[in-house]
Design a protein around this motif. Structure first.
Motif, PDB file in Angstrom:
ATOM      1  N   ASP A   1      -7.194   1.690  -4.419  1.00 44.89           N
ATOM      2  CA  ASP A   1      -7.312   1.368  -2.984  1.00 44.89           C
ATOM      3  C   ASP A   1      -7.399   2.636  -2.155  1.00 44.89           C
ATOM      4  O   ASP A   1      -8.273   2.784  -1.299  1.00 44.89           O
ATOM      5  CB  ASP A   1      -6.093   0.563  -2.512  1.00 44.89           C
ATOM      6  CG  ASP A   1      -6.193  -0.892  -2.932  1.00 44.89           C
ATOM      7  OD1 ASP A   1      -7.197  -1.243  -3.596  1.00 44.89           O
ATOM      8  OD2 ASP A   1      -5.280  -1.663  -2.612  1.00 44.89           O
ATOM      9  N   ALA A   2      -6.481   3.542  -2.431  1.00 42.10           N
ATOM     10  CA  ALA A   2      -6.442   4.784  -1.665  1.00 42.10           C
ATOM     11  C   ALA A   2      -7.738   5.553  -1.861  1.00 42.10           C
ATOM     12  O   ALA A   2      -8.271   6.159  -0.918  1.00 42.10           O
ATOM     13  CB  ALA A   2      -5.246   5.624  -2.095  1.00 42.10           C
ATOM     14  N   ALA A   3      -8.265   5.511  -3.072  1.00 48.17           N
ATOM     15  CA  ALA A   3      -9.503   6.228  -3.367  1.00 48.17           C
ATOM     16  C   ALA A   3     -10.659   5.635  -2.571  1.00 48.17           C
ATOM     17  O   ALA A   3     -11.518   6.366  -2.059  1.00 48.17           O
ATOM     18  CB  ALA A   3      -9.805   6.171  -4.857  1.00 48.17           C
ATOM     19  N   ALA A   4     -10.664   4.318  -2.455  1.00 50.73           N
ATOM     20  CA  ALA A   4     -11.734   3.655  -1.706  1.00 50.73           C
ATOM     21  C   ALA A   4     -11.712   4.121  -0.257  1.00 50.73           C
ATOM     22  O   ALA A   4     -12.759   4.407   0.342  1.00 50.73           O
ATOM     23  CB  ALA A   4     -11.571   2.142  -1.783  1.00 50.73           C
ATOM     24  N   THR A   5     -10.512   4.231   0.309  1.00 47.13           N
ATOM     25  CA  THR A   5     -10.400   4.700   1.685  1.00 47.13           C
ATOM     26  C   THR A   5     -10.772   6.178   1.779  1.00 47.13           C
ATOM     27  O   THR A   5     -11.464   6.600   2.707  1.00 47.13           O
ATOM     28  CB  THR A   5      -8.959   4.515   2.193  1.00 47.13           C
ATOM     29  OG1 THR A   5      -8.562   3.171   1.905  1.00 47.13           O
ATOM     30  CG2 THR A   5      -8.882   4.769   3.680  1.00 47.13           C
TER      31      THR A   5
ATOM     32  N   ILE B   1      15.484  -0.526  -6.527  1.00 47.41           N
ATOM     33  CA  ILE B   1      15.312   0.775  -5.881  1.00 47.41           C
ATOM     34  C   ILE B   1      13.864   1.173  -6.138  1.00 47.41           C
ATOM     35  O   ILE B   1      13.433   1.236  -7.285  1.00 47.41           O
ATOM     36  CB  ILE B   1      16.245   1.842  -6.495  1.00 47.41           C
ATOM     37  CG1 ILE B   1      17.663   1.307  -6.599  1.00 47.41           C
ATOM     38  CG2 ILE B   1      16.193   3.126  -5.691  1.00 47.41           C
ATOM     39  CD1 ILE B   1      18.267   0.845  -5.309  1.00 47.41           C
ATOM     40  N   ALA B   2      13.146   1.412  -5.065  1.00 52.26           N
ATOM     41  CA  ALA B   2      11.703   1.592  -5.258  1.00 52.26           C
ATOM     42  C   ALA B   2      11.144   2.705  -4.401  1.00 52.26           C
ATOM     43  O   ALA B   2      11.796   3.236  -3.512  1.00 52.26           O
ATOM     44  CB  ALA B   2      10.976   0.292  -4.956  1.00 52.26           C
ATOM     45  N   GLN B   3       9.910   3.048  -4.733  1.00 47.15           N
ATOM     46  CA  GLN B   3       9.134   3.915  -3.866  1.00 47.15           C
ATOM     47  C   GLN B   3       7.875   3.142  -3.521  1.00 47.15           C
ATOM     48  O   GLN B   3       7.377   2.349  -4.310  1.00 47.15           O
ATOM     49  CB  GLN B   3       8.811   5.229  -4.566  1.00 47.15           C
ATOM     50  CG  GLN B   3       8.312   5.083  -5.993  1.00 47.15           C
ATOM     51  CD  GLN B   3       8.495   6.370  -6.794  1.00 47.15           C
ATOM     52  OE1 GLN B   3       8.416   7.458  -6.258  1.00 47.15           O
ATOM     53  NE2 GLN B   3       8.749   6.223  -8.088  1.00 47.15           N
ATOM     54  N   ASN B   4       7.379   3.358  -2.356  1.00 47.91           N
ATOM     55  CA  ASN B   4       6.200   2.646  -1.879  1.00 47.91           C
ATOM     56  C   ASN B   4       4.963   3.197  -2.579  1.00 47.91           C
ATOM     57  O   ASN B   4       4.510   4.300  -2.277  1.00 47.91           O
ATOM     58  CB  ASN B   4       6.111   2.844  -0.362  1.00 47.91           C
ATOM     59  CG  ASN B   4       5.003   2.025   0.257  1.00 47.91           C
ATOM     60  OD1 ASN B   4       3.979   1.774  -0.349  1.00 47.91           O
ATOM     61  ND2 ASN B   4       5.233   1.603   1.491  1.00 47.91           N
TER      62      ASN B   4
ATOM     63  N   PRO C   1       8.780  -6.759   1.082  1.00 50.94           N
ATOM     64  CA  PRO C   1       7.548  -6.644   1.879  1.00 50.94           C
ATOM     65  C   PRO C   1       6.494  -7.628   1.387  1.00 50.94           C
ATOM     66  O   PRO C   1       6.543  -8.052   0.235  1.00 50.94           O
ATOM     67  CB  PRO C   1       7.105  -5.203   1.616  1.00 50.94           C
ATOM     68  CG  PRO C   1       7.720  -4.826   0.326  1.00 50.94           C
ATOM     69  CD  PRO C   1       8.985  -5.611   0.205  1.00 50.94           C
ATOM     70  N   PRO C   2       5.566  -8.010   2.253  1.00 58.69           N
ATOM     71  CA  PRO C   2       4.484  -8.903   1.823  1.00 58.69           C
ATOM     72  C   PRO C   2       3.651  -8.214   0.746  1.00 58.69           C
ATOM     73  O   PRO C   2       3.653  -6.993   0.646  1.00 58.69           O
ATOM     74  CB  PRO C   2       3.676  -9.122   3.090  1.00 58.69           C
ATOM     75  CG  PRO C   2       4.015  -7.988   3.984  1.00 58.69           C
ATOM     76  CD  PRO C   2       5.416  -7.605   3.648  1.00 58.69           C
ATOM     77  N   SER C   3       2.954  -9.013  -0.055  1.00 56.21           N
ATOM     78  CA  SER C   3       2.321  -8.402  -1.226  1.00 56.21           C
ATOM     79  C   SER C   3       0.889  -7.907  -1.005  1.00 56.21           C
ATOM     80  O   SER C   3       0.384  -7.126  -1.802  1.00 56.21           O
ATOM     81  CB  SER C   3       2.345  -9.370  -2.398  1.00 56.21           C
ATOM     82  OG  SER C   3       1.632 -10.532  -2.080  1.00 56.21           O
TER      83      SER C   3
ATOM     84  N   SER D   1      -2.214  -2.938   4.435  1.00 63.23           N
ATOM     85  CA  SER D   1      -1.127  -2.486   3.565  1.00 63.23           C
ATOM     86  C   SER D   1      -0.579  -1.144   4.048  1.00 63.23           C
ATOM     87  O   SER D   1       0.584  -0.838   3.850  1.00 63.23           O
ATOM     88  CB  SER D   1      -1.596  -2.390   2.122  1.00 63.23           C
ATOM     89  OG  SER D   1      -2.471  -1.298   1.970  1.00 63.23           O
ATOM     90  N   GLN D   2      -1.427  -0.363   4.694  1.00 64.10           N
ATOM     91  CA  GLN D   2      -0.928   0.912   5.216  1.00 64.10           C
ATOM     92  C   GLN D   2      -0.184   0.723   6.530  1.00 64.10           C
ATOM     93  O   GLN D   2       0.710   1.478   6.853  1.00 64.10           O
ATOM     94  CB  GLN D   2      -2.090   1.889   5.415  1.00 64.10           C
ATOM     95  CG  GLN D   2      -1.623   3.230   5.936  1.00 64.10           C
ATOM     96  CD  GLN D   2      -2.675   4.324   5.864  1.00 64.10           C
ATOM     97  OE1 GLN D   2      -2.358   5.487   5.876  1.00 64.10           O
ATOM     98  NE2 GLN D   2      -3.943   3.946   5.781  1.00 64.10           N
ATOM     99  N   GLU D   3      -0.591  -0.297   7.270  1.00 66.10           N
ATOM    100  CA  GLU D   3      -0.017  -0.448   8.607  1.00 66.10           C
ATOM    101  C   GLU D   3       1.185  -1.389   8.660  1.00 66.10           C
ATOM    102  O   GLU D   3       1.751  -1.622   9.724  1.00 66.10           O
ATOM    103  CB  GLU D   3      -1.085  -0.910   9.596  1.00 66.10           C
ATOM    104  CG  GLU D   3      -2.376  -0.092   9.603  1.00 66.10           C
ATOM    105  CD  GLU D   3      -2.174   1.423   9.677  1.00 66.10           C
ATOM    106  OE1 GLU D   3      -1.036   1.867   9.899  1.00 66.10           O
ATOM    107  OE2 GLU D   3      -3.156   2.157   9.474  1.00 66.10           O
ATOM    108  N   THR D   4       1.552  -1.936   7.536  1.00 68.97           N
ATOM    109  CA  THR D   4       2.716  -2.814   7.534  1.00 68.97           C
ATOM    110  C   THR D   4       3.980  -1.983   7.355  1.00 68.97           C
ATOM    111  O   THR D   4       4.128  -1.280   6.356  1.00 68.97           O
ATOM    112  CB  THR D   4       2.616  -3.834   6.384  1.00 68.97           C
ATOM    113  OG1 THR D   4       1.373  -4.516   6.492  1.00 68.97           O
ATOM    114  CG2 THR D   4       3.760  -4.821   6.457  1.00 68.97           C
ATOM    115  N   LEU D   5       4.862  -2.082   8.308  1.00 69.59           N
ATOM    116  CA  LEU D   5       6.106  -1.321   8.230  1.00 69.59           C
ATOM    117  C   LEU D   5       7.129  -2.069   7.398  1.00 69.59           C
ATOM    118  O   LEU D   5       7.231  -3.289   7.467  1.00 69.59           O
ATOM    119  CB  LEU D   5       6.661  -1.098   9.637  1.00 69.59           C
ATOM    120  CG  LEU D   5       5.910  -0.062  10.443  1.00 69.59           C
ATOM    121  CD1 LEU D   5       6.341  -0.121  11.892  1.00 69.59           C
ATOM    122  CD2 LEU D   5       6.188   1.312   9.877  1.00 69.59           C
ATOM    123  N   ARG D   6       7.861  -1.310   6.629  1.00 71.84           N
ATOM    124  CA  ARG D   6       8.876  -1.948   5.803  1.00 71.84           C
ATOM    125  C   ARG D   6      10.228  -1.963   6.503  1.00 71.84           C
ATOM    126  O   ARG D   6      10.538  -1.081   7.290  1.00 71.84           O
ATOM    127  CB  ARG D   6       8.991  -1.215   4.476  1.00 71.84           C
ATOM    128  CG  ARG D   6       7.706  -1.337   3.689  1.00 71.84           C
ATOM    129  CD  ARG D   6       7.952  -1.132   2.228  1.00 71.84           C
ATOM    130  NE  ARG D   6       6.751  -1.492   1.488  1.00 71.84           N
ATOM    131  CZ  ARG D   6       6.627  -1.342   0.178  1.00 71.84           C
ATOM    132  NH1 ARG D   6       7.634  -0.836  -0.520  1.00 71.84           N
ATOM    133  NH2 ARG D   6       5.530  -1.699  -0.441  1.00 71.84           N
TER     134      ARG D   6
END
Lengths: 345, 345
Positions: free
Chosen positions: A84-88, A299-302, A341-343, B326-331
């Motif tokens: 996804d990030a690569a596409a952006t 415990i996570a990282q985004n 968070p939403p998926s 997905s980038q603009e959703t705040l957790r």
DNA sequence: GAAGATTTGAGGTACGTCCCTCAAAATGCT
DNA sequence: AGCATTTTGAGGGACGTACCTCAAATCTTC
């Protein structure tokens, strides 16, 4: 209006060509002139228009991201996020190649990295354990001026340019604090399950966990780490055995993968929901487990942030541009059912 | 090589001018030709080079951010974050004007927004309670095609283009779950303190909190909300009184500001550290309180992310470009001492 | 002060897109 | 068919920077 190179030339009383030579550190300019130009730059508050610069350079950033070839849901999730990030990132003339190496074969990884050196890669993001072979490969990349960013798992004893990920020890401490508080005041035992204690991450998490437990929850006994080596069968086996032989098990701390196997084992023993369970990383499995109450916290990282951050940092390194630390620092996220968070598809 | 407009023109068998007309939705092109061009675009996988486009447009985005003029540390922190984000955004030809309105004077706010309409503002981010006056002002901005983004506190019944912030109700639920779990199994009472229950946010947080408490922790009694109206003295007074008249107070939920006053009051009563305290938003005060153990957890949103997100969304709206949800959703972040992020200057 | 080296200036082309003008071609209408 | 109208083409200048060349100016050095 933002000042341009022309404004600087005028202000410094030199020609455009000279300003250009100074800006791009080209030779053949007297020290005195360089100073004059720099004075004008700071006086006018000139900031190079990176977009225009890159357009002029018509530079293409070929980045490589190297991940282990495991089926682990976390790595899969990360790979998706990277795509996804690569596409952006494609919008800003960056192309990203996603590579996978056989998880246990460090020499294959080294060969892969060596291969990258030959191609004109502008930067490499790497998720790999720190072994001597990897250290050498990273050094070699850096010698060729190719920036290297460590991903998820740090490579502290290498010359990596940056680490994108969270502090494993602090995340272990966070898990520990939650475990202690969720267990309440009464004495209890906590099982710790890992894939392998050879992984730096597992070690660090466990260290952080123990640190907090010893300090803040002395009534809780944290047992020896059980290793599953990634096998669901082994996990089932060791967990069942441990639970049969040990009383008062109030909590389970899962350092790595195996959430599904753990849930089904607990379910068979009629313990699902009666043992405080804490794990790491948000994946479809842990998400579902949080939702159904099989896990109490993760415990996570985004990973979305992780992926974008990695590419941004690589880009900044390639451009020799400063990094916005506050944007690139990943937070240790505590996720429970209520703040899931939403998926996003 | 990335395809350019020239490639599309060749592929579609039309001229550059026509491709340009299609790309920028200019009139005077037959439906059939538009389709042909679009076909070529998707066939070649063309992505507009935004950098070049913006360079050519040499467009300057003047954005306005409107915040209440309170001394609340959260708003201050947010303002700082916005300034940082604005500095970075300046690199992409965006300038941000930060405006403050007298917190209680909705008519002053309306006048301020009306004034913005006159200037050529490309977008407005607004943190304000939803009152009829504000609703009208937002509608008026939108009528003039000025995008409006609600900040921190949503304006659901207006035509705002986007909301950047977290769901207040869900964050109340998160606070509730933590409170319940931190209190343990034994019965207890929980005090709830707010600045004013007229603020939508406070109401929503309280609703979410109660929701979880009722469902998951029936042994806990949540008391009526005490209102401080932002006064430290009032807070001291009501808390002391309540504690004197009520037994078994095991937890305090602070919906708004007042962390320092609360800590000193509890300290005077010798209760500091003996009452589970949960609050909202990460500010220098709550950060210090977490570090010293005066607060157990804070439910927060990442203000840096918030600020960057607001500007990105405004920009996307101004450009009529899609938003990366997905980038603009705040957790909804849970912050305890162990996962306290570094403060970055 | 002359020869050589170094530094500076002037000018051009390019990157990919936007936006403008004017003429040419295609289409619709009667 | 002839006219008006719509659609399309060709071309050019601009945005801010990079990078190139060649000549002119300025410094060194003896």
């Amino acid at each position: 209006m933002r000042p341009t190179v022309n404004d600087i030339a005028r202000e410094a009383g030199v020609s455009l060509a000279t300003v250009d030579r100074v800006l791009n550190a080209r030779p053949g300019v007297r020290e005195k002139t360089i100073l004059a130009v720099n004075d004008a730059i700071s006086k006018l508050g000139y900031v190079r228009d990176v977009a225009a610069a890159n357009l002029a350079r018509s530079r293409n950033y070929r980045m490589a991201v190297v991940l282990p070839d495991t089926e682990s849901q976390f790595v899969q999730t990360l790979a998706e996020a990277l795509k996804d990030a690569a596409a952006t990132a494609a919008q800003t003339r960056m192309s990203v190649t996603l590579l996978r190496f056989p998880a246990e074969d460090m020499h294959a990884l080294a060969a892969m990295l060596r291969n990258l050196e030959g191609q004109d890669v502008a930067g490499v993001a790497l998720m790999a354990p720190e072994t001597p072979v990897v250290r050498d490969a990273v050094r070699s990349l850096r010698m060729r001026d190719i920036p290297v960013v460590a991903l998820v798992s740090d490579l502290p004893n290498t010359e990596r340019d940056h680490y994108v990920g969270i502090d494993a020890r602090a995340s272990g401490r966070t898990a520990g604090m939650l475990m202690g508080r969720f267990l309440g005041a009464r004495p209890a035992r906590v099982m710790v399950i890992a894939n392998s204690m050879l992984l730096r991450e597992s070690i660090e998490r466990r260290l952080g966990f123990d640190e907090v437990m010893l300090r803040a929850f002395p009534q809780v006994e944290v047992m020896q780490t059980l290793e599953t080596h990634g096998s669901a069968t082994t996990l089932r086996h060791v967990v069942a055995e441990m639970l049969a032989n040990t009383g008062q098990v109030g909590g389970i701390y899962l350092l790595g993968t195996g959430h599904r196997a753990l849930a089904s084992t607990l379910s068979e023993l009629g313990l699902l929901g009666h043992v405080v369970t804490i794990g790491h990383e948000l994946t479809p499995h842990t998400r579902a487990a949080l939702q159904s109450g099989q896990i109490d916290a993760v415990i996570a990282q985004n990973v979305g942030h992780l992926a974008r951050s990695a590419l941004r940092v690589l880009r900044a390194k390639a451009d020799r541009t400063p990094i916005d630390e506050s944007q690139e620092t990943l937070r240790i996220e505590i996720i429970i059912r209520e703040n899931l968070p939403p998926s996003h598809g």
